[in-house]
Structure formats: structure tokens, C-alpha cells
Design a protein around this motif. Structure first.
Motif, PDB file in Angstrom:
ATOM      1  N   ARG A   1      33.831  51.552  64.186  1.00 38.97           N
ATOM      2  CA  ARG A   1      33.233  52.875  64.032  1.00 38.97           C
ATOM      3  C   ARG A   1      33.907  53.900  64.937  1.00 38.97           C
ATOM      4  NH1 ARG A   1      26.737  51.292  63.676  1.00 38.97           N
ATOM      5  NH2 ARG A   1      26.851  50.304  61.610  1.00 38.97           N
TER       6      ARG A   1
ATOM      7  N   ARG B   1      39.080  60.139  61.654  1.00 38.05           N
ATOM      8  CA  ARG B   1      38.502  61.341  61.047  1.00 38.05           C
ATOM      9  C   ARG B   1      39.023  62.598  61.759  1.00 38.05           C
ATOM     10  NH1 ARG B   1      33.869  59.503  61.163  1.00 38.05           N
ATOM     11  NH2 ARG B   1      33.885  58.574  59.097  1.00 38.05           N
TER      12      ARG B   1
ATOM     13  N   SER C   1      32.643  49.024  57.477  1.00 41.03           N
ATOM     14  CA  SER C   1      31.665  48.482  56.539  1.00 41.03           C
ATOM     15  C   SER C   1      31.710  46.957  56.524  1.00 41.03           C
ATOM     16  CB  SER C   1      31.933  49.044  55.137  1.00 41.03           C
ATOM     17  OG  SER C   1      31.036  48.504  54.195  1.00 41.03           O
TER      18      SER C   1
ATOM     19  N   ALA D   1      37.093  54.797  63.269  1.00 42.45           N
ATOM     20  CA  ALA D   1      36.862  55.708  62.136  1.00 42.45           C
ATOM     21  C   ALA D   1      36.697  57.144  62.622  1.00 42.45           C
ATOM     22  CB  ALA D   1      35.637  55.256  61.345  1.00 42.45           C
ATOM     23  N   GLU D   2      36.023  57.323  63.752  1.00 43.61           N
ATOM     24  CA  GLU D   2      35.873  58.667  64.303  1.00 43.61           C
ATOM     25  C   GLU D   2      37.223  59.242  64.715  1.00 43.61           C
ATOM     26  OE1 GLU D   2      33.243  60.632  64.378  1.00 43.61           O
ATOM     27  OE2 GLU D   2      32.162  59.083  63.255  1.00 43.61           O
TER      28      GLU D   2
ATOM     29  N   GLU E   1      37.128  53.117  57.610  1.00 41.24           N
ATOM     30  CA  GLU E   1      35.753  53.080  57.116  1.00 41.24           C
ATOM     31  C   GLU E   1      35.457  51.763  56.412  1.00 41.24           C
ATOM     32  OE1 GLU E   1      35.610  56.582  54.748  1.00 41.24           O
ATOM     33  OE2 GLU E   1      34.912  57.864  56.399  1.00 41.24           O
TER      34      GLU E   1
END
Length: 416
Positions: free
Chosen positions: A140, A147, A196, A143-144, A192
Motif C-alpha cells: 500500500r 500514485r 490487493s 501504491a501511494e 495496486e
């Protein structure tokens, strides 16, 4: 007016009360270990095997006297009364082989092996759950970062296109910006998907339902391993690893199984109580009572084949234990060295590379504000900083995996 008001209050507050759930907060390392030790599927299976091993104790608790045998014979003496014969016999088989004691020792070895496997299953389950928690947290975080990298790439592409429309940028610069945006989009999609997948693995490791929230706290730097004391940890691991202990107990249990099978080939001693009535003359009967002993002498059939197979299985278990001890020694060293290398890379990135990249971003932003640089250089510096942060997260993941694998190898406590 009261009934509609009451109905309205119930309609408003009952769903809140019914849907209220206790929030235990994020999944910390301690909470993950506690949950995995109780609810992990691997642990529950091992606990069921331990209950089965406990049930094996009943075999050694059988009484030494078996089920009685009753025999009846009637010869009515027809047509010749002189052939009249009736007999009744009661036999009690008595265990004389000592198989009950062997069975008890075999069952205890089975219990010891099952306990060791439960300890090993608990360690493996908690290690897997802790690793899943690390994977979720870092995936996670990655992913940040991706992003933010995508936002930077899109801003860079937008500015390059503006410059190209003004004739200040070439088509090559536009293509490079487009490529950077596409790569950032692909990396974000991969990050992402990885987050998941990590969440799904975490749910499986802790046997969580799909509706249960997976909120994990941030992970820091894993503890180091003192390589100077590695030999002591290695020696303890070789002797105390639960899977090795389980194999040792399996070998001892199989040897006892061979002894039990051999003892089981010895038939019980049958003590008989006999009563007989026979014709001794015309219309005259006589009776007698006595006792008998019967025993099958174990000279030929002694379960040779079954005993040979069980001894071979015991030798196989001892070989597996020996090979596992050698593998444990290699694993302890390998994981400790991998942890040291990963932590060195983490330190280099976090202590020098990332701070230098942050200074570069500040310097390019200051130069851009002063008109000495264009915005493209600022965006490139920001993208490089984000790439270093993503690499640092991957390296931190490798360090945690090495640390958890080391703890699994030495069967150590999480804070060891």
C-alpha cells in the motif's frame, strides 16, 4: 403522536446499534501473532492432529484380560444313549506379551511428535501472517508512491505539451514524457494489484471474512542479527527446531510400533474352565469339572514383514531429521546474511540517496523559481526521488522477509 415518534427513533437508531462493531484498531504485529496462533488454518489442523494423538493413549489402557469365550457342546445320545455327552467351557484370554506397555510408550511418542508439529505449525502460521502484514503495509505504501509518481509524470507531460505547442519542445521530448506517464500508469496498476493480492493472502493467513477490515499499521526497520553470535543461534536451532523434534519422535514411535507388532504376534494365554457330562451306563450320567490352558507358541509367525517395514520407516524418519538439521544450518546462515545485506541497502538509500534526492528537488525548485531552470528538470528530479522511495520500500520488504525467514529458521521469538 407518540407512536410515530417512537417508530421514527427506532428506525433511526436501531440500524446503528445493530451494525455497531468493536473496532480493535489496526493489525499490529502482536495482534497478528495472537490471531494466527489461534485461528490460522494450519494451526487448527495441527491441533486436530494432536487431539487424534491423545486418543491413541486409549489403546495402552486396555485391561490385560480379554473378552471371555464360551463354548457349548451337546451330543444327545440318540439313538445310542451311551453316546450322551454335554460340555461347557469358559475361556479367559490373558495378555502375556507386554504389548500394552509398548502401546502406551508408542502413544506418548505420537503425542510428543504431534505437540512438536503443533509448535512448528504455530511458528510457520505466525511467520506467514506477519509476512502477509508486512506485504500489505509495504504494497500500500508503494501504491501511494506510484500514485504520486504518476501525478508527477502527468504534470510533466502536460507542461511538455504546452511547450511543444509553443515551439519550445520537440516531438522527442513529448514522446519521452508520454512514455514516462505510461510506465507510471503501469507501475501503479501493478502496485495496486500487488496490494490487493497481499490483502487476500493476509485474510487467508488469519482466516478473516471478506467483510472484515484489513487496516495494518506502518512497518519500520526490522531488527538486526548479531552475526558474531550466529554460531550459538545455529546450534540451538539444530537442536530445538520443532520439525526436527517431531521427526525424532516419529522415528522413536515407529521403532516402538515395530516392537508392538512383534509383541502383538504373541497370542494371549487362554485359561479355560471346563464342565462335562457323559453317559456312564444305561440311563446313568456322570459329571466332571476342570481347567485348561491354551497358548499359541510364536515360533514361526512373528510379523516379520510388518516389523521390517516399520524399522525402515523409522530409518527414513531419522534420515529426514538429519537432512533437515543440515538444511537448518544453511538456512540460518543464509537468511542472516541476506538480512545484513538488505539492511545495508536500506541504510544507503534512506540515509544518503533519498536525502540527496530531496536536496536535489529543493535545489531545482529554487532554480526554477529564480528562472535558471525549466519546470521539466524539476519534474525529473521529483520522479527520481519517487523512484528511490519505491526502491527503498522494495528493499525494506526484502529485509523483512529475510528477518522473518531467519526467525523461522532459528525458531526464535519475534523479538529475539
Amino acid at each position: 403522536m407518540r407512536r410515530p415518534l417512537l417508530s421514527t427513533l427506532i428506525a433511526l437508531f436501531f440500524p446503528l446499534i445493530a451494525g455497531a462493531q468493536v473496532d480493535d484498531g489496526p493489525w499490529t504485529d502482536a495482534r497478528v501473532r495472537a490471531r494466527a496462533a489461534q485461528r490460522a488454518p494450519l494451526v487448527r489442523e495441527a491441533r486436530a492432529e494432536l487431539d487424534r494423538a491423545y486418543a491413541g493413549r486409549v489403546a495402552g489402557e486396555r485391561p490385560p484380560i480379554g473378552n471371555p469365550t464360551i463354548g457349548v457342546m451337546v451330543l444327545p445320545g440318540a439313538p445310542d444313549f451311551g453316546a450322551w455327552t454335554t460340555a461347557v467351557s469358559v475361556g479367559l484370554p490373558i495378555e502375556v506379551s507386554g504389548v500394552r506397555g509398548v502401546w502406551s510408550r508408542e502413544a506418548e511418542r505420537g503425542v510428543a511428535a504431534a505437540r512438536a508439529r503443533l509448535a512448528d505449525a504455530t511458528l510457520r502460521a505466525t511467520t506467514a501472517a506477519r509476512r502477509a502484514r508486512v506485504e500489505v503495509a509495504l504494497a500500500r505504501a508503494l501504491a501511494e508512491v506510484q500514485r504520486a509518481r504518476l501525478e508527477t509524470a502527468r504534470e510533466s507531460e502536460r507542461r511538455v505539451r504546452v511547450r511543444a505547442e509553443a515551439g519550445a519542445a520537440t516531438s522527442i521530448e513529448v514522446s519521452l514524457a508520454e512514455r514516462e506517464t505510461a510506465v507510471a500508469e503501469a507501475d501503479l496498476a501493478g502496485a495496486e494489484a500487488r496490494a490487493s493480492d497481499a490483502t487476500a493472502v493476509f485474510r487467508s493467513a488469519l482466516d478473516l471474512g471478506l467483510a472484515e477490515a484489513v487496516d495494518v499499521d506502518a512497518v519500520g526497520r526490522p531488527p538486526e542479527v548479531n552475526l558474531a553470535t550466529l554460531d550459538g543461534a545455529l546450534a540451538r536451532a539444530v537442536q530445538t527446531r520443532s520439525d526436527v523434534v517431531a521427526l525424532d519422535n516419529d522415528a522413536a514411535r515407529l521403532d516402538l510400533s515395530a516392537t508392538r507388532v512383534g509383541r502383538g504376534a504373541i497370542a494371549p494365554l487362554v485359561v479355560g474352565f471346563e464342565a462335562q457330562q457323559v453317559a456312564v451306563g444305561p440311563q446313568q450320567l456322570a459329571s466332571s469339572m476342570g481347567a485348561s490352558l491354551r497358548w499359541e507358541v510364536p515360533l514361526v509367525q512373528r510379523a516379520q514383514g510388518d516389523r521390517a517395514m516399520l524399522h525402515a520407516d523409522a530409518a527414513t524418519a531419522r534420515t529426514a531429521a538429519s537432512l533437515l538439521r543440515a538444511q537448518v544450518a544453511r538456512d540460518v546462515t543464509r537468511h542472516a546474511q541476506a538480512l545484513a545485506r538488505a539492511l545495508a541497502e536500506v541504510d544507503a538509500l534512506e540515509a544518503r540517496a533519498i536525502p540527496a534526492a530531496e536536496r536535489l528537488v529543493r535545489a531545482t525548485e529554487a532554480a526554477f523559481a529564480a528562472g535558471a531552470l525549466d519546470s521539466f528538470r524539476v519534474l525529473v528530479a521529483r520522479a527520481e526521488l519517487l523512484q528511490l522511495r519505491a526502491r527503498a520500500l522494495d528493499t525494506l520488504r526484502a529485509a523483512w522477509i529475510a528477518r522473518l525467514d531467519y526467525e523461522r529458521a532459528v525458531a526464535a521469538a519475534p523479538d529475539a
